[in-house]
Design a protein around this motif. Structure first.
Motif, PDB file in Angstrom:
ATOM      1  N   SER A  97       1.134  -1.056   0.221  1.00  0.00           N
ATOM      2  CA  SER A  97      -0.250  -0.201   0.424  1.00  0.00           C
ATOM      3  C   SER A  97       0.596   1.043   0.423  1.00  0.00           C
ATOM      4  N   ARG A  98       0.440   2.589  -0.593  1.00  0.00           N
ATOM      5  CA  ARG A  98       1.298   3.325  -0.582  1.00  0.00           C
ATOM      6  C   ARG A  98       0.306   4.466   1.096  1.00  0.00           C
ATOM      7  N   VAL A  99       1.550   4.555   1.696  1.00  0.00           N
ATOM      8  CA  VAL A  99       1.443   4.555   2.990  1.00  0.00           C
ATOM      9  C   VAL A  99       1.391   6.388   3.078  1.00  0.00           C
ATOM     10  N   THR A 100       1.659   7.513   3.267  1.00  0.00           N
ATOM     11  CA  THR A 100       1.911   8.428   3.088  1.00  0.00           C
ATOM     12  C   THR A 100       1.160  10.023   4.528  1.00  0.00           C
ATOM     13  N   ALA A 101       2.007  10.897   5.140  1.00  0.00           N
ATOM     14  CA  ALA A 101       1.472  11.613   5.885  1.00  0.00           C
ATOM     15  C   ALA A 101       1.612  12.931   5.107  1.00  0.00           C
TER      16      ALA A 101
END
Ligand code: NAD
Length: 282
Positions: free
Chosen positions: A177-181
């Motif tokens: 998954s693409r997990v960003t802040a």
């Protein structure tokens, strides 16, 4: 089943909790003897750091299980003989089973939210999800959302470092998954592109009235999940419903964590709809 169950809820300020009556009513419906008592740390003159001795005292007194809440969900980890993989990854335990002198930790905050999503918003598009709030509830719901298959998750928090740290931790567990802040200033842009929005800050609680994002940023195509459940109809939930969004109120997570804990403790299959109906009457 002729067994009986003795269960406690350990934490600060647990006396008004709705979890004990939820468990007891569900046990009644199954014809099982079940006593669930709040064990308030300050009332009992235990410090949060004394969670170990309290656990052992409960074991000596015949408790079958404990739910653990603020401020002990992390502290309790050091006292356990065994921890579920998900709870270990989350670094938080909210359910401890006392079995044959052993303490076994689980986390039903995350699994309860996953169940809530599946039941309350079946088929919700998990392509691009925005989460506001990277605290305790945010950690559980972000983990659950990724475990449910979210392709993209963007985490936003006033405490930017907290969001960055949570995103980095989750990337390690969910590499596909693409997990960003992102910064709160980016919310308008993020919500324009999102398929779903999860709110996990205290904004909207009785003590923190308000709406966490401007209602003008919501669209009917965007599903909205709130974790705040006091009140159930938060300003966010009301605004999202008025726009025609699919909405999951915070009661679903509250019931979900209780139902999953009840299942772990008793081995019985709780009726989640019945538990929700009971919760709504409390
Ligand atoms: P927390 O203090 O651990 O985390 C809250 C986070 O929100 C913090 O990181 C804070 O920086 C951030 N925040 C606060 N205001 C913000 C804002 N305006 N914009 C962006 N970020 C903001 O709290 P928590 O334990 O995660 O609880 C959050 C809420 O979730 C509470 O209302 C609590 O009652 C609710 N909750 C519900 C359930 C449930 O079962 N439904 C379970 C746990 C918590």
């Amino acid at each position: 089943v002729d067994e009986s169950f003795l269960v406690g809820l350990v934490g600060d300020g647990v006396l008004p909790s709705l979890t004990p009556p939820m468990h007891e009513a569900e046990a009644d419906a199954h014809g099982v003897r079940y006593l669930y008592r709040p064990l308030d740390l300050s009332r009992l003159s235990y410090t949060p750091e004394q969670i170990g001795p309290l656990l052992r005292a409960a074991g000596d007194l015949g408790f079958n299980a404990l739910n653990i809440t603020h401020p002990c969900k992390q502290l309790v980890l050091d006292e356990l003989d065994e921890v579920s993989e998900d709870a270990a990854r989350l670094g938080a335990v909210n359910t401890v089973l006392l079995r044959d002198g052993r303490f076994i930790g689980h986390n039903t905050d995350f699994s309860g939210f996953a169940a809530a999503l599946a039941e309350g918003l079946p088929g919700a598009a998990l392509d691009r999800v925005v989460l506001l709030g990277a605290g305790g509830a945010g950690a559980a719901v972000s983990y659950a959302t990724l475990a449910a298959g979210a392709a993209e998750l963007t985490i936003v928090d006033l405490d930017a470092a907290r969001a960055v740290e949570r995103a980095a931790t989750l990337r390690g567990f969910f590499p596909r998954s693409r997990v960003t802040a992102a910064d709160t200033a980016e919310l308008p842009e993020l919500l324009t592109a999102a398929t779903g929005f999860i709110h996990a800050t205290p904004v909207g609680m009785h003590q923190h009235p308000g709406i966490p994002v401007e209602a003008s940023l919501l669209r009917p195509e965007l599903w909205v999940a709130d974790v705040v459940y006091r009140p159930l109809d938060t300003e966010l939930v009301i605004a999202a419903r008025a726009l025609g969004c699919r909405v999951l109120d915070g009661g679903f997570m509250a019931v979900g964590q209780a139902a999953d804990a009840f299942a772990l403790i008793t081995g019985l299959d709780p009726d989640r709809q019945r538990m929700r109906e009971h919760f709504l009457r409390l």
